[in-house]
Each structure stands twice: as C-alpha cells, then as structure tokens.
Design an enzyme around this catalytic site. Structure first.
Site, short mmCIF file in Angstrom:
data_model
loop_
_atom_site.label_atom_id
_atom_site.label_comp_id
_atom_site.label_asym_id
_atom_site.label_seq_id
_atom_site.Cartn_x
_atom_site.Cartn_y
_atom_site.Cartn_z
N TYR A 45 0.85 -1.18 0.00
CA TYR A 45 0.00 0.00 0.00
C TYR A 45 0.89 1.24 0.00
O TYR A 45 1.67 1.47 0.93
CB TYR A 45 -0.92 0.02 1.22
CG TYR A 45 -2.02 -1.02 1.19
CD1 TYR A 45 -2.30 -1.77 0.05
CD2 TYR A 45 -2.81 -1.25 2.32
CE1 TYR A 45 -3.31 -2.71 0.03
CE2 TYR A 45 -3.84 -2.20 2.30
CZ TYR A 45 -4.07 -2.93 1.16
OH TYR A 45 -5.07 -3.87 1.15
N SER A 200 -13.64 -3.74 -0.07
CA SER A 200 -14.49 -2.99 -0.99
C SER A 200 -15.97 -3.28 -0.74
O SER A 200 -16.73 -3.58 -1.67
CB SER A 200 -14.14 -3.29 -2.45
OG SER A 200 -14.66 -2.32 -3.32
N PRO A 201 -16.44 -3.17 0.51
CA PRO A 201 -17.83 -3.52 0.83
C PRO A 201 -18.85 -2.58 0.21
O PRO A 201 -20.03 -2.93 0.11
CB PRO A 201 -17.87 -3.43 2.36
CG PRO A 201 -16.81 -2.42 2.70
CD PRO A 201 -15.71 -2.68 1.70
N LEU A 202 -18.40 -1.39 -0.20
CA LEU A 202 -19.30 -0.44 -0.86
C LEU A 202 -18.96 -0.28 -2.33
O LEU A 202 -19.39 0.67 -2.99
CB LEU A 202 -19.23 0.92 -0.14
CG LEU A 202 -19.63 0.89 1.34
CD1 LEU A 202 -19.36 2.25 1.99
CD2 LEU A 202 -21.10 0.51 1.49
N ALA A 203 -18.18 -1.23 -2.86
CA ALA A 203 -17.85 -1.28 -4.28
C ALA A 203 -17.21 0.02 -4.77
O ALA A 203 -17.43 0.44 -5.91
CB ALA A 203 -19.08 -1.62 -5.12
N GLY A 204 -16.46 0.66 -3.90
CA GLY A 204 -15.80 1.90 -4.30
C GLY A 204 -16.77 3.01 -4.66
O GLY A 204 -16.41 3.94 -5.38
N GLY A 205 -17.99 2.93 -4.15
CA GLY A 205 -18.99 3.95 -4.45
C GLY A 205 -19.51 3.90 -5.88
O GLY A 205 -20.09 4.89 -6.36
#
Length: 282
Positions: A45, A200-205
């Site tokens: 990272y 990525s639980p929000l799929a990157g918005g």
C-alpha cells in the site's frame, strides 16, 4: 475481531489532512475511542509509505499500540518493484520474501509484532511445505499473533489449513461482488472457522443507478442511509462478514458506525440483491 468494521489503509495517501504524524495520530485515537481498533495494511500500500506514515504517527504515542489490532499482508510484487529484466507484476510466496516483508512491515510500523499477517493473493507457484514452515516460524517467534489468507478460494485454504491455524480470509464482497454468497464460499468458510473480511464492501462507491434507487427506497423505509443499508446487507450473510471500510473520512466512518446495528430481513436482502444483479433469484 469484535469491532463492527476494520479500517483499510490502502488509500491513506489520498488524505492530505492526515499526512502530518500528529494529525494521523489524532485520527487513530478518535477511531479507538469509537471502538475501532483494527487497521488493515499491506506491504505494497503506497509502496510501503502507508505503513511508514502510520508508524510515524504511532511513534508519537507508543503506548497506543496495546489498543490496536494491526494487520498486514504480503506476497504481491508490483511491476515497479520487480528487479528482474521483465518488470512484471507477480506473486512471491517464497519463505525468504515473506520473512523480509514481515520484517520490513514491522520496521515501517515501528512495532515488534503484527496481530495478523495474511498472504495477499493466491500464488500459483506457492510451495505448501515452504510456506507452512515460514508461517509457523512467524507464529513461534511471537512476531505474528495469527495468520490468515486474502482472496483465497476453498482449495487454497483447505490445503494450508491442514498445518496452519488460519484465522480469516479477506475477499471482495459487496452488492456488486455477490458470487461468494451464491456459490457456497461463505458457508464453506464458516464451516472451516474462517472469519470473512470483506474488502471494498461499498464497491468503491460505484453502485449503478438501479441499485442506488433500491438502496434509497430501503433506507427511507428503515430510517437509515444507503451506506448503512449496503453494509447491513453484508452483515446478513453467513459468518457475519466484517467490512473493511476504505474511506478514511470521519463522516463516512461515523455514518457506518451509526448503522452498525441495522438488520435486514430476508425479503429486503433479496430485493437489494436482485437490484444489483439485474436478475431474479434462481
């Protein structure tokens, strides 16, 4: 891992307001005060800079270390760090590389021990006996508290779990990455005693309009926000997946925490799943 979510450090460099060690320390302290003590790192990272900045902040208040759960991952070699003539992204699960990666992460973070150490991606060249011995030695040395996998498929963890006490598997999981929910992967991990960590639980918005509309409808009905509903959709899955929130904005973290008790019934879960997939359940 009793906290409601983990905080992913992959995008730490995207937040200039957290660039100064004192500012980042304040952020870490606020998270701990809210019950969020798990921080998910990887050696690649920011090509190591994310761990280095986190370590610089922690050095301002070393006693805070005892309140944190620090996770890091290794085995991905980006093309920019490939020293061969090919300059190609690849995986390296050799014992020598994993040991070097661990020591480097410890040095950047300024700590003597990682709570968790994960193999970042399944390596097609992985030698089971070599990796097993290396990870067992890490545990025995006390430099790693527990070990896990990331992005692993059932055969990967089944083979390694014969000799290793695996704690978790970190996978992509969201309304836009539902396959583990339909293919039995989550039930298999639950049966194997592996905690599911959802990156990525929000799929990157990047939720499409139809899904945004459905999330809005459910949010209105439940007096919640679309983000809270999307995270509740995850929590309804077998094994109670633990989301790794990629955003380090305080408002987004507060929003996620405020909805951590929200529960969805089965029809609502399937309604959202259908909106995301664009097809009805089989």
């Amino acid at each position: 891992m009793r906290q409601p979510l983990l905080l992913g450090m992959m995008r730490l460099l995207d937040y200039p307001e957290l660039a100064a060690p004192q500012a980042l320390l304040g952020f870490i302290e606020r998270c701990v005060e809210r019950g969020l003590n798990g921080f998910d790192h990887a050696n690649i990272y920011g090509l190591g800079e994310c761990e280095a900045r986190f370590g610089a902040a922690l050095r301002l208040r070393p006693q805070l270390r005892q309140d944190l759960e620090l996770i890091s991952k290794a085995d991905i070699v980006p093309s920019s760090l490939d020293l061969s003539r090919w300059r190609v992204k690849h995986y390296n699960s050799a014992a020598s590389y994993l040991n070097q990666a661990l020591e480097s992460s410890l040095a950047r973070l300024g700590v003597e021990r990682l709570d968790g150490f994960l193999l970042h991606r399944p390596d097609p060249l992985l030698q089971v006996e070599e990796v097993t011995r290396a990870l067992q030695a890490m545990l025995a040395s006390g430099k790693v508290g527990w070990i896990g996998l990331s992005n692993a498929e059932p055969l990967h963890w089944q083979v390694l779990a014969r000799e290793l006490p695996l704690r978790c598997n970190q996978i992509e999981l969201s309304l836009l990455a539902q396959q583990p929910a339909w293919g039995g992967q989550l039930q298999a991990m639950q049966a194997a005693g592996l905690q599911v960590l959802a990156w990525s639980p929000l799929a990157g918005g990047q939720f499409p309009p139809a899904l945004q509309q459905a999330l809005g409808e459910v949010a209105t009905a439940l007096q919640a926000t679309p983000t809270q509903v999307a995270l509740a959709w995850l929590r309804r899955l077998p094994g109670n997946p633990l989301p790794i929130l990629g955003s380090l904005r305080q408002a987004r973290i507060d929003e996620a925490l405020a909805g951590s008790e929200l529960q969805l019934d089965a029809p609502t879960w399937f309604y959202l799943a259908e909106a995301a997939r664009g097809i009805k359940a089989p």
